[in-house]
Every structure is written in C-alpha cells, then in structure tokens.
Design an enzyme around this catalytic site. Structure first.
Site: not given
Ligand SMILES: Cc1cc2nc3c(=O)[nH]c(=O)nc-3n(C[C@H](O)[C@H](O)[C@H](O)COP(=O)(O)OP(=O)(O)OC[C@H]3O[C@@H](n4cnc5c(N)ncnc54)[C@H](O)[C@@H]3O)c2cc1C
Length: 479
Positions: A218, A198, A458, A283, A196, A285
């Site tokens: 994860e 990026v 603004h 995923s 979990a 690393g």
C-alpha cells in the site's frame, strides 16, 4: 426514423438500471443501453457491480469463509470434518451462477417496468435539448434513438499501475484487475496485491482463506485512512493475525513479468525491496469510463480528473443531460449510484429527489466486517466539534459469543451538547447489516439516547448497537 424516448439511460450498472426503472415507474417512455455481454454474447446488465464487483466478490467471500469456518471454527462446535477440500472450479462456477441470476433479474425488471433495453455501446451522435439528443448504438441492438433526457451512467474501470515510468498493463493472467482477481483458476501459492483499499482487502481475504500467502503493498503510510482510527487499528490487528502481510508507505519502482511477477519497491525508510508472486492483483482505484461516449460530439464537459462534470443535482453542462454513479464525483459505491439514479429520475419528473452524502454507509466485507456512516473521531477533532464517544465490544454480547464471533466493537459518536448522532463505526460480525440502524438514526436526526431507549431483540448482535449508544452516556448494562 429513429425511435424517440422521454429518457435514455446509457449504462445498466446499479446507477443506470435503477434510474431506468424509476423513470419508467414515473410514466416516462424509457430506454436503457448497456454493452456488457456474457462470454456467449448475451446481454449482462448490472454493470461492474453485478458482473465483476459487489456480487461476485460477495459470492467468493461467502464460499471462502465457509471453507475457513469448516477448517478452523467448526471444531470448536464439536463438528469434525475429515478430508476437507476445496474445488476452486466449482466455487467459481457457483459465483458465475449467482452473477447470472442477478443479470436475469435485471432483464426481468426491465420487462416488468416496460424499459426498452438495447444491448450495445451507446454514444452521443448530436442533437440539442430542444430537438432531443441522438444516441447511436453499436452492437447487437444497433440503431439510433432520440431522447429528451439522457442519463449517463457509464461507470468506471480499473486504474492501471504505473511503476517507475512504465504502465503495467492488465493481462488477467499474471497482472489481474478485479475481473481477473475473481476468476483465478487455482489458488496461487504467492499472491501480491497492490492497494490495501476495500477491493484489495476483500480479494486478499478470499485467496488467503483458500490457502494463498498474501502480501498487500500500500502506498499510503496509514492503514484504512478513511475509517475511524480505532476501527482501523483493530482491523490491522485482526488482519495481520489472520496472515495478511500488509506493507504500508510503499513506492513501487518496477514490475518484471516472466514466469512470475517481481515487484521492486522502496519501503517507508526508502530502502529498496523486492517480492515475487505467482499472481499480482492491482487494486489502486478506478477511473471514470467515458471513452466510448463521444462526449465531444455534443460538448459534454468532463472535469480535470476525467469525470463527467456535474453539479450537486447531477446536472451536466448540457440541458437535460444528467450523469450519476462512478462516472461522476463522489464515493464509488453501488448504493450511491442507485440513489442518484432515483433522485435524477424524480428531478426529471419535477419532484425533489435528494441524496444525503453524509449518510452514505461504507462497508468492507472482510471477516470481521467493517462498516461506518457519518464522521470519524479524527474528522470531528479536526473540525473542532465537541463529541462524546461510546464503544461496546462484541466480547460482551451474548449472541456474538454463541456465534463464536466476538472480534470487534460498535462505536457511536454523538454531539457533546445535543447528543445528536454524528457517526457510527463498527468492526465485527454482520456489521454490514447493523450499520443500517446508524443510517436510519442519522437520517432521522436521532440522539444516542434514542437508540439507547429502543427495545432491541435478545439475544441479538443489535444489542451491541444499543449498548454502544448507552456507552455514550457511560451507562452500559452488560459491560
Ligand atoms: C471488486 C469490486 C467490489 C465492489 N464491491 C462493492 C460493494 O460491496 N458495495 C458497493 O457499494 N460497491 C462495490 N463496488 C463498487 C461498485 O461496483 C460501483 O460503485 C458501481 O458498480 C457503480 O455503478 P455505476 O452504475 O455507476 O457503474 P457500473 O456498475 O460500472 O456500470 C456501468 C455500465 O455501463 C456500461 N457502459 C459503459 N460505457 C457504455 C456505453 N458507452 N454504452 C453502453 N454501456 C456502457 C458498462 O459496461 C457497465 O455495464 C465494487 C467494485 C469492485 C470492482
């Protein structure tokens, strides 16, 4: 006789190609060698980032977000769409076109800056700092070149999952790395994601928006441990509400591959669980990419984790051999690689190139986006630094309301005594862009009061940045 260069860069990812361009700008005769090819064998400079990372992932995140908006958000604007459909092949083709535009852009930049590009695999073939380093190139641009300075920028590759004792090899059919995750030919019904981080969150988001049931497993017991806790908590709330099933504290014990992939794991309580998927993205690393360098030929030192060992100025153990980006220590981010590339080229020129790791921004391009720079609240607490925090929610920002994107907030952390900004943390619309204000402020040593006193347009999302700075002094104007 081999052609001689002042600087040879091995790898044309964001670190390498930027280093080569900066070296050429500084007047060095520069070569850049890269082995990435298109499916028809043409050079594809840009590395992981351009070919299978930052760029294609953002193309698919944009396409899938457009689809989700058309399906869910447009109705609120009074826009009805009958027969909404998604053509995954076309979406992937668009993504590939965006990638090609970026490859071509780098080829153009090399020509413009007179960088000699060699398409092929570069490896050390001997030499010394005194006589120059020899690099052998294998592939379409085969040959040997010599260079006074070498910049190693060979990047990283995906880490392979080990389940129990067995390595689970990528086949990019059922077990997908980042390349496979960006090229799934049709929306899988059940998609598993291991990790979990990026990449897992971004890829999980793409395929969830397109209709997959996504489960993310994860290993760590905390969600987004590197982010500020308040941001991570908000992200957890939003992502799980969106339908991402995220399981924390998981230990994968086995993966069985048949028609589908079955993952056996134990949960936080140690209970045995299993889940089956049509595709599994791994995923967990990335590892440094050094195998093809022939580092032993010249005695280039690697550290205990396999990264090219460098000092804080990217010098290796060999005189005039430098290394940058994912192949060395530090956050695996394209902009860190680029800045190191610039800094090294400038150091070779006798200048004082510098990269400040404290002001490297982090971004996760989910919806809402997450971005931060500097220290988190938990880091400041652990370091015993007294600070004041100011938070402003997008629900109170007029532009966010007009956009219908009111999830999230901006937060500043400032030194309790000096008011110097120590961190900016954000979750919300386009915070990938808003974070630049925090980076600039920190680079200039700004106080939160400085941001609070600057005129912001603004209505704009950037007013939430100003208001968060005002909140540090407990004097928001719109909350
Ligand atoms: C899915 C995904 C999404 C990502 N999104 C982001 C993002 O949004 N923002 C961000 O900042 N980072 C992102 N990253 C990380 C980013 O891609 C890397 O940090 C970045 O590419 C590192 O750049 P680099 O130049 O060090 O190496 P790389 O980009 O890996 O490039 C290295 C190049 O060297 C080549 N090479 C290797 N060995 C040799 C050799 N011996 N001879 C010749 N060539 C060789 C490789 O083929 C490659 O082309 C993402 C990564 C992934 C996987």
């Amino acid at each position: 006789m081999s052609e001689s260069f002042d600087v040879a860069v091995i790898g044309a990812g964001p670190g390498g190609y930027i280093a080569a361009i900066r070296a050429a700008q500084l007047g060095f005769k520069t070569a850049c060698i890269d082995d990435w090819s298109t499916t028809d064998g043409k050079p594809a400079p840009g590395g992981t980032c351009t070919n299978v990372g930052c760029i294609p992932s953002k193309a698919l995140l944009q396409s899938s977000e457009n689809y989700e908006h058309a399906g869910h958000a447009f109705a609120d604007h009074g826009i009805g769409i009958a027969g909404l459909s998604v053509d995954v092949a076309k979406m992937l083709a668009r993504k590939d076109k965006v990638v090609r535009q970026n490859n071509d852009g780098i080829v153009y930049l090399f020509k413009k800056n007179k960088v000699s590009f060699f398409h092929g695999l570069g490896s050390f073939a001997g030499g010394t700092a005194a006589e120059g380093w020899r690099i052998e190139i294998k592939g379409p641009g085969a040959g040997t070149i010599a260079a006074k300075h070498v910049i190693v920028a060979t990047g990283s590759k995906p880490r392979v999952l080990v389940a129990g004792d067995a390595a689970v090899a990528f086949d990019n059919s059922l077990i997908l790395d980042n390349d496979g995750a960006l090229s799934i030919p049709e929306v899988p019904k059940r998609l598993g994601v291991i990790g979990a981080g990026v990449i897992g969150l971004e890829m999980g988001s793409v395929w969830r928006r397109l209709g997959a049931e996504v489960t993310i497993l994860e290993a760590l017991p905390v969600f987004l441990g590197a982010a500020d806790e308040q941001v991570a908590k908000e992200a957890w709330k939003v992502f799980t509400r969106q339908g991402l099933a995220i399981r924390l504290g998981v230990t994968i014990t086995g993966v069985t591959i048949g028609k589908e992939v079955t993952v056996e794991y134990s949960d936080t309580e140690g209970a045995k669980q299993s889940a089956s998927f049509d595709k599994l993205i791994v995923s967990i690393g990335r590892v440094p990419h050094t195998a093809s360098l022939n580092a032993e030929a010249v005695g280039l030192k690697l550290d205990e984790r396999g990264f090219v060992a460098v000092d804080e100025e990217c010098r290796t153990n060999l005189a005039n051999v430098w290394a940058i980006g994912d192949v060395v220590r530090g956050p695996m981010l394209a902009h860190r690689a680029e800045e190191e590339g610039v800094a090294v080229a400038e150091r070779i020129a006798g200048q004082h190139g510098h990269v400040d790791f404290n002001t490297v921004p982090w971004v996760i391009y989910t919806s809402p986006e997450i971005a931060w720079v500097g220290q988190t609240e938990q880091q400041l607490k652990a370091a015993g630094i007294a600070y004041r925090a100011g938070t402003f929610p997008f629900t109170a920002n007029a532009r966010a309301r007009a956009m219908g994107e009111t999830r999230g907030f901006i937060k500043f952390l400032a030194d309790a005594k000096t008011d110097r900004i120590l961190g900016m943390h954000a979750i919300g619309p386009l915070v990938s862009e808003l974070i630049a204000e925090g980076v600039v402020a920190m680079e200039f040593g700004a106080a939160s009061e400085d941001i609070a006193r600057i005129v912001h347009a603004h209505p704009s999302l950037s007013e939430a940045v100003k208001e968060a700075a005002l909140a540090v002094d407990k004097r928001t104007l719109n909350l």
